[in-house]
Design a protein around this motif. Sequence first.
Motif, PDB file in Angstrom:
ATOM      1  N   UNK A  28       0.818  -1.205   0.000  1.00  0.00           N
ATOM      2  CA  UNK A  28       0.000   0.000   0.000  1.00  0.00           C
ATOM      3  C   UNK A  28       0.850   1.252   0.000  1.00  0.00           C
ATOM      4  N   UNK A  29       0.336   2.319   0.586  1.00  0.00           N
ATOM      5  CA  UNK A  29       1.030   3.609   0.587  1.00  0.00           C
ATOM      6  C   UNK A  29       2.406   3.579   1.257  1.00  0.00           C
ATOM      7  N   UNK A  30       2.662   2.559   2.073  1.00  0.00           N
ATOM      8  CA  UNK A  30       3.933   2.492   2.797  1.00  0.00           C
ATOM      9  C   UNK A  30       5.130   2.242   1.880  1.00  0.00           C
ATOM     10  N   UNK A  31       4.891   1.778   0.648  1.00  0.00           N
ATOM     11  CA  UNK A  31       5.997   1.462  -0.257  1.00  0.00           C
ATOM     12  C   UNK A  31       5.651   1.902  -1.683  1.00  0.00           C
ATOM     13  N   UNK A  32       5.593   3.203  -1.933  1.00  0.00           N
ATOM     14  CA  UNK A  32       5.124   3.701  -3.230  1.00  0.00           C
ATOM     15  C   UNK A  32       5.991   3.296  -4.414  1.00  0.00           C
ATOM     16  N   UNK A  33       7.280   3.085  -4.209  1.00  0.00           N
ATOM     17  CA  UNK A  33       8.146   2.709  -5.336  1.00  0.00           C
ATOM     18  C   UNK A  33       7.908   1.279  -5.805  1.00  0.00           C
ATOM     19  N   UNK A  34       7.307   0.461  -4.972  1.00  0.00           N
ATOM     20  CA  UNK A  34       7.020  -0.928  -5.329  1.00  0.00           C
ATOM     21  C   UNK A  34       5.722  -1.047  -6.151  1.00  0.00           C
ATOM     22  N   UNK A  77      -5.958  -5.873  -0.967  1.00  0.00           N
ATOM     23  CA  UNK A  77      -6.205  -6.332   0.389  1.00  0.00           C
ATOM     24  C   UNK A  77      -5.155  -5.735   1.332  1.00  0.00           C
ATOM     25  N   UNK A  78      -5.390  -5.833   2.627  1.00  0.00           N
ATOM     26  CA  UNK A  78      -4.453  -5.284   3.606  1.00  0.00           C
ATOM     27  C   UNK A  78      -4.224  -3.803   3.362  1.00  0.00           C
ATOM     28  N   UNK A  79      -2.957  -3.341   3.476  1.00  0.00           N
ATOM     29  CA  UNK A  79      -2.666  -1.923   3.284  1.00  0.00           C
ATOM     30  C   UNK A  79      -3.016  -1.408   1.885  1.00  0.00           C
TER      31      UNK A  79
END
Length: 125
Positions: free
Chosen positions: A16-22, A45-47
């Motif tokens: 989700x938003x925690x890892x935008x480069x992925x 799902x999840x984040x």
Amino acid sequence: MSTIKPADLVIILITGPENPKRLPSAFFLAATAAASEQDVIMYFTGPATELLAKGKAEAIFPMPGGKSIADFMKLAEDNGVRIIGCLQSLDLNGMTAKDLARDLPLLTPSAALPALGAAGRIFTW
């Protein structure tokens, strides 16, 4: 919507938003598969469910001055990717269907699993 048609490829998006480069790679992969006439589902799902909230994907930029996650999502959908949200993850993220940027299918994992599991290929991102 209680059932969904099985796909050739399912991408279960957990990032989700925690890892935008992925994130862009998942949408590129989905868009490319759909453009090559594969039936593709992305199950958020999840984040990842947070990306479906009003204004959230538009505000996330993997690279400064680059495209937003909303742009990558649109690319996938424009190529025919079906986006489905996890109803249970909405609760986990303190969200309801009213928080979503648009109306889309929402399924619990148990409701989604038969179609997701019947896919030719499943990737978790």
